[in-house]
Design an enzyme around this catalytic site. Structure first.
Site, short mmCIF file in Angstrom:
data_model
loop_
_atom_site.label_atom_id
_atom_site.label_comp_id
_atom_site.label_asym_id
_atom_site.label_seq_id
_atom_site.Cartn_x
_atom_site.Cartn_y
_atom_site.Cartn_z
CB SER A 1 -40.70 4.19 -8.10
OG SER A 1 -41.40 5.12 -8.90
CD GLU B 1 -51.86 10.16 2.02
OE1 GLU B 1 -50.71 10.62 1.88
OE2 GLU B 1 -52.09 8.96 2.20
CG HIS B 2 -53.40 15.94 0.82
ND1 HIS B 2 -52.89 16.75 -0.18
CD2 HIS B 2 -53.90 14.85 0.20
CE1 HIS B 2 -53.08 16.16 -1.35
NE2 HIS B 2 -53.68 15.00 -1.15
CB ALA C 1 -48.78 2.20 -7.80
CG ASP D 1 -42.91 10.28 -0.88
OD1 ASP D 1 -43.73 10.06 0.03
OD2 ASP D 1 -43.22 10.72 -1.99
CD GLU E 1 -39.31 13.66 -6.38
OE1 GLU E 1 -40.47 13.42 -6.68
OE2 GLU E 1 -38.54 12.80 -5.90
#
Length: 389
Positions: free
Chosen positions: A129, A36-37, A125, A174, A162
């Site tokens: 998505s 993470e990160h 969450a 992602d 994005e």
């Protein structure tokens, strides 16, 4: 559940467009086992696609327009592929507009489509998505109009859209996980080079359970930007002391400790987390290869401790969810997942104990915060694809 979603979206398409769809595409959300990160800190990540999807019912049309119907919002939006595309007020439409714009920028001619879509990926969450929508749309256009895009192209188009149309400066993880996912496999992804390898993720008598805090604190954007600035300052100081160092991968804990005074307490703790987390991803891959799930679980707890204490991107609710399972012998590991300040914890839980665990933690969480906990049992699934019944 997948068939139910397909049926639901097919019916919605027929209602909107007075015909059956020609194609059905499924584009999954994702989890990250560990790492993470570190996607913006020259590290590795260990994501996987999951069995929660955005489903697209699609047909070609002859008028050159993209006609969209968002079933979950009961909203429509149309645009002409030939027009100069700009971001729209309807936020969800920008995921499609951005992808269409990127495809046009590559000089590819894509004609019109009618699309109805719906999702089983919980919003907010931290299961991406948005990446599933972007990659699903790009994948659909590529498939039905033979645009010749590779999977990597599709992931990069999703990421760029994005950045430009949604205004989120996200990493590549992602979109990559959504497109490249394989059933029962995690992806060790090098975020610098996009080199990747698959590792088996069959957890035997264990399963992954996500506990959704249902909170998202407002520090996410500001906190994220602050952390990026702090680690950039940190690596600049470390490079001055160690001329051979190019990225955080070239460092170890001892080198960071040596420069602690020059870094100052906050930047020292940020850099220490990054160096440890890069190593934890490599250790997690080794644990998966040996099917050492207890070892993997301990790495997950260590990551959470680092995210909470050193990187300081957790929050009271997520810390509570992780602490609530620490002493439970049916749980091997748990941690905060995603950008932080809310979202989900990811838990490695004994399959036959999952329901009891969810019930216990939900009760304790309601008593503490008066928030109804949501839980999602997830399986590692294949990436974006054409659905065939």
């Amino acid at each position: 559940m997948k068939k139910k979603l397909v049926k639901h979206v097919t019916a919605s398409f027929k209602e909107q467009f007075n015909a059956a769809p020609e194609y059905i595409f499924l584009s999954p959300g994702r989890i990250n086992i560990i790492g993470e990160h570190v996607d913006y800190n020259d590290g590795f990540v260990l994501p996987a696609a999951i069995n929660k999807y955005v489903c697209f019912a699609v047909s070609k049309n002859s008028d050159g327009k993209v006609n969209l119907f968002a079933k979950d919002l009961n909203e429509s939006y149309s645009f002409d592929m030939d027009n100069n595309l700009k971001p729209a007020d309807q936020m969800w439409a920008n995921f499609f507009l951005g992808v269409a714009h990127e495809i046009k920028q590559r000089g590819l001619a894509s004609k019109g489509v009618n699309i109805a879509f719906s999702s089983t990926i919980p919003m907010g969450a931290g299961l991406s998505s948005s990446a599933a929508v972007e990659c699903g749309f790009a994948y659909a256009l590529n498939s039905i109009y033979n645009l010749g895009l590779s999977k990597e192209d599709i992931a990069l188009i999703g990421q760029k859209s994005e950045h430009t149309f949604v205004g989120v400066n996200c990493g590549i993880m992602d979109q990559f996980a959504s497109v490249f996912g394989k059933k029962s496999k995690v992806i060790k992804l090098d975020c610098n080079t996009l080199e990747y390898e698959y590792h088996k993720a069959d957890f035997k008598e264990y399963m992954l359970v996500l506990l959704d805090s249902k909170v998202k604190h407002t520090h996410l954007t500001s906190g994220y930007n602050d952390r990026r600035n702090e680690v950039e300052k940190g690596i600049a100081i470390l490079k001055q002391h160690y001329p051979g160092v190019k990225t955080f991968r070239d460092l170890n804990e001892d080198k960071v400790h040596t420069v602690k005074d020059q870094l100052g307490d906050v930047i020292y703790r940020r850099c220490l987390f990054v160096v440890r987390e890069i190593q934890r991803v490599l250790d997690a891959v080794a644990a998966l290869e040996k099917q050492d799930f207890a070892g993997l679980g301990q790495l997950m707890y260590a990551t959470h401790n680092g995210l909470s204490k050193n990187y300081e991107v957790s929050c009271e609710e997520i810390d509570f969810l992780v602490d609530a399972v620490r002493a439970d012998e049916t749980v091997l590991g748990a941690r905060m997942m995603g950008g932080g300040f809310g979202g989900c914890s990811i838990n490695l839980v004994k399959k036959d104990a999952a329901d009891a665990l969810i019930a216990r933690v939900a009760k304790e969480y309601k008593e503490k915060f008066n928030i109804k906990l949501e839980a999602y049992k997830v399986k590692v699934a294949k990436g974006t694809s054409l659905y065939t019944s």
